[in-house]
Design an enzyme around this catalytic site. Structure first.
Site, PDB file in Angstrom:
ATOM      1  N   SER A  65       0.838  -1.190   0.000  1.00 50.34           N
ATOM      2  CA  SER A  65       0.000   0.000   0.000  1.00 50.34           C
ATOM      3  C   SER A  65       0.879   1.249   0.000  1.00 50.34           C
ATOM      4  O   SER A  65       1.636   1.468  -0.936  1.00 50.34           O
ATOM      5  CB  SER A  65      -0.977  -0.034   1.182  1.00 50.34           C
ATOM      6  OG  SER A  65      -1.985   0.933   1.038  1.00 50.34           O
ATOM      7  N   GLU A 116      -9.497  -5.402  -3.984  1.00 50.12           N
ATOM      8  CA  GLU A 116      -8.826  -4.466  -3.089  1.00 50.12           C
ATOM      9  C   GLU A 116      -9.817  -3.738  -2.183  1.00 50.12           C
ATOM     10  O   GLU A 116      -9.590  -3.572  -0.986  1.00 50.12           O
ATOM     11  CB  GLU A 116      -8.015  -3.455  -3.901  1.00 50.12           C
ATOM     12  CG  GLU A 116      -6.789  -4.045  -4.593  1.00 50.12           C
ATOM     13  CD  GLU A 116      -5.611  -4.189  -3.651  1.00 50.12           C
ATOM     14  OE1 GLU A 116      -5.716  -3.744  -2.493  1.00 50.12           O
ATOM     15  OE2 GLU A 116      -4.589  -4.751  -4.070  1.00 50.12           O
ATOM     16  N   HIS A 120      -7.780  -5.595   0.294  1.00 48.28           N
ATOM     17  CA  HIS A 120      -6.550  -4.821   0.448  1.00 48.28           C
ATOM     18  C   HIS A 120      -5.817  -5.228   1.728  1.00 48.28           C
ATOM     19  O   HIS A 120      -6.427  -5.390   2.781  1.00 48.28           O
ATOM     20  CB  HIS A 120      -6.906  -3.331   0.505  1.00 48.28           C
ATOM     21  CG  HIS A 120      -5.723  -2.414   0.496  1.00 48.28           C
ATOM     22  ND1 HIS A 120      -4.837  -2.350  -0.550  1.00 48.28           N
ATOM     23  CD2 HIS A 120      -5.277  -1.515   1.416  1.00 48.28           C
ATOM     24  CE1 HIS A 120      -3.911  -1.449  -0.287  1.00 48.28           C
ATOM     25  NE2 HIS A 120      -4.147  -0.942   0.904  1.00 48.28           N
TER      26      HIS A 120
END
Length: 522
Positions: free
Chosen positions: A212, A331, A432
């Site tokens: 990320s 995600e 995610h």
């Protein structure tokens, strides 16, 4: 006589055990004393790599750490950076929260400085607003057991790491402001070059990785002329600093945002007064500031970043190193696009029309939604693409064209056991950040999840890919499903990491090329 010999031998064993449990390493700044993990891996935690960025050093480049006399204990994590509790999945093992946060951690299997092992430097995620190198899911012990010297690195966040202001630009020897968090990462990479050999690492075999915001950081360090000569490989898990994902903005725009924040949320009349605001008060003020533009953003400052990432990568000016990059199959959920509306075909079409106007029909062809199930699947895909998939794809695609080195792309599709059961006909995927524990071999870091033998198998495969790449620049090895590389002009294939891990051919390029038209205009 025998008694004396036995006593002497026992004492020697005792001293050896004590030394083994408290290993020492001499680095440029002094002597460190670490600890020993149960696996036999030596660990050194809370090592300062820069001076505390407090007082007059707030909003300045990280400064060289002062030398120390005697032995410095490195058996516990340092402070985590200033941040609000934004993400519920973050569990720190840090000493506490403080502006004094520039520490790193090392796990090494080496027993001497002569081993020249490959090195992994991992940057945590958290939107450049949260995170810490003490998180269990990033722990380097498992990677160290595979013959890698593993590090996690802290960097400044939010208003402390990405605040621009005209006065800061003026006082900077590089006429730059913001980007302090990225400069912290760069300072850590310089520390690695200077010190990692003492831990048995090879400074010529440094791979940077992150998830990320950590992945975004990897893309920035690859692009920056400051860091690109310090790395031999790069791994990005979901994210690159490319519009619409935390892309750096022009320095002048960052300065305007900084002025607006200072005027709206503080009574400071000068830079000195801004620096005098207590850290907790500054954190609260930044958390309450929500103008049309983000107050804290990385900038194209002419120093860390001379140009935008697309400009740098398309010109082939990035670090020319092997890249492993990818994303997760879901995600973010469909609500990212649909908001609170029911995912009916009518509501989905309405949402697409609101987002894309005259080009809505093009989007509906690429992301169709003629049934509720199809609308959920497409809204999930569109949500994920808009959030972080497109930027990661663009990064990998550009590097495959101009980087001169292989790119290995992945899709992570394994659902965590805690995920809700899949409804027939409705798409579900890996969310995610759900791949981190698998990739780093740290399933045990979250005991609340009831991991299965299937999860452990997927983790073994994914960690093996990562470890092989760190060692050789190629994730492949005997016993693993073949992962094809992408090179300039080659067919785009990727590895789908799931219960059955296998290579697949790209099917969604038209989606990304459409988004390319949308985002590269801005």
């Amino acid at each position: 006589m025998k008694k004396h010999l036995f006593a002497s031998f026992a004492l020697s064993l005792s001293l050896y055990a004590a030394i083994a449990q408290h290993p020492q390493v001499r680095i440029a700044n002094g002597l460190l004393e670490g600890g020993m993990e149960k696996s036999g891996i030596r660990s050194f935690k809370g090592i300062p790599f820069a001076q505390p960025p407090v007082g007059d050093l707030r909003w300045k480049e990280p400064q060289p750490v002062a030398n120390w006399q005697g032995v410095r204990k490195a058996d516990h994590f340092g402070n985590n950076p200033m941040q609000k509790p934004i993400f519920g999945d973050m569990r720190f093992r840090s000493a506490g929260m403080s502006e004094d946060c520039l520490y790193l951690n090392v796990w090494t299997p080496a027993t001497s400085a002569k081993e020249k092992l490959p090195v992994l430097v991992y940057f945590y995620g958290g939107g450049l607003m949260a995170g810490d190198g003490s998180e269990g899911r990033y722990d380097g012990e498992s990677m160290a057991k595979k013959g890698i010297v593993a590090l996690t690195v802290n960097y400044r966040l939010g208003v402390f790491g990405f605040f621009a202001h005209p006065e800061l630009t003026k006082e900077s020897p590089h006429h730059s402001s913001s980007n302090y968090g990225y400069l912290d990462q760069h300072a850590a990479l310089q520390w690695v070059q200077k010190n990692i050999a003492a831990f048995g690492g090879d400074p010529k075999k440094v791979t940077i990785a992150g998830e990320s915001a950590g992945s975004i950081s990897v893309s920035v360090q690859m692009a920056s002329p400051l860091s690109r000569g310090l790395i031999a490989g790069a791994i990005g898990e979901s994210g690159a600093a490319i519009n619409p994902t935390l892309a750096p903005i022009p320095l002048a725009d960052g300065e305007k945002n900084g002025l607006a924040f200072a005027a709206a949320k503080t009574t400071a009349k000068s830079l000195a007064e801004l620096r005098a605001i207590p850290a907790d008060k500054l954190l609260e003020a930044a958390a309450a500031f929500t103008p049309g533009s983000p107050a804290m953003s990385a900038t194209i400052d002419g120093y860390l970043l001379p140009k935008s990432l697309p400009e740098i990568f398309m010109a082939g000016e990035q670090a020319r190193v092997p890249l492993m990059a990818g994303w997760n199959s879901a995600e973010v959920p469909y609500q990212f696009v649909m908001r609170a509306d029911e995912p009916t075909p009518e509501n989905y079409r309405k949402a697409v029309k609101q987002l894309y106007g005259a080009r809505a029909e093009e989007v509906m062809q690429l992301y169709p939604g003629n049934t509720k199930e199809e609308a959920i699947r497409s809204a999930t895909a569109l949500s994920s693409d808009r959030f972080i998939v497109y930027s990661t794809w663009k990064w990998a695609d550009m590097h495959s064209q101009t980087g001169g080195k292989p790119v290995y792309r992945y899709l992570f599709s394994k659902l965590k056991p805690s995920a809700a059961p899949q409804t027939p006909g409705v798409f579900r995927g890996a969310a995610h950040a759900s791949e981190i524990e698998y990739a780093m071999g740290n399933l045990a870091s979250d005991p609340a999840v009831k991991w299965t033998e299937e999860d452990r198998k997927v983790s073994e495969i994914m960690e093996a890919y990562f470890a092989n790449f760190i060692k050789t620049g190629n994730p492949n090895a005997a016993g693993l499903p073949e992962w094809p590389a992408i090179t300039k002009g080659s067919k785009v294939n990727f590895i789908n990491i799931d219960t059955e891990t296998k290579a697949e051919a790209e099917q969604d390029r038209k989606r990304y090329l459409f988004l390319d038209q949308v985002y590269m205009k801005k």
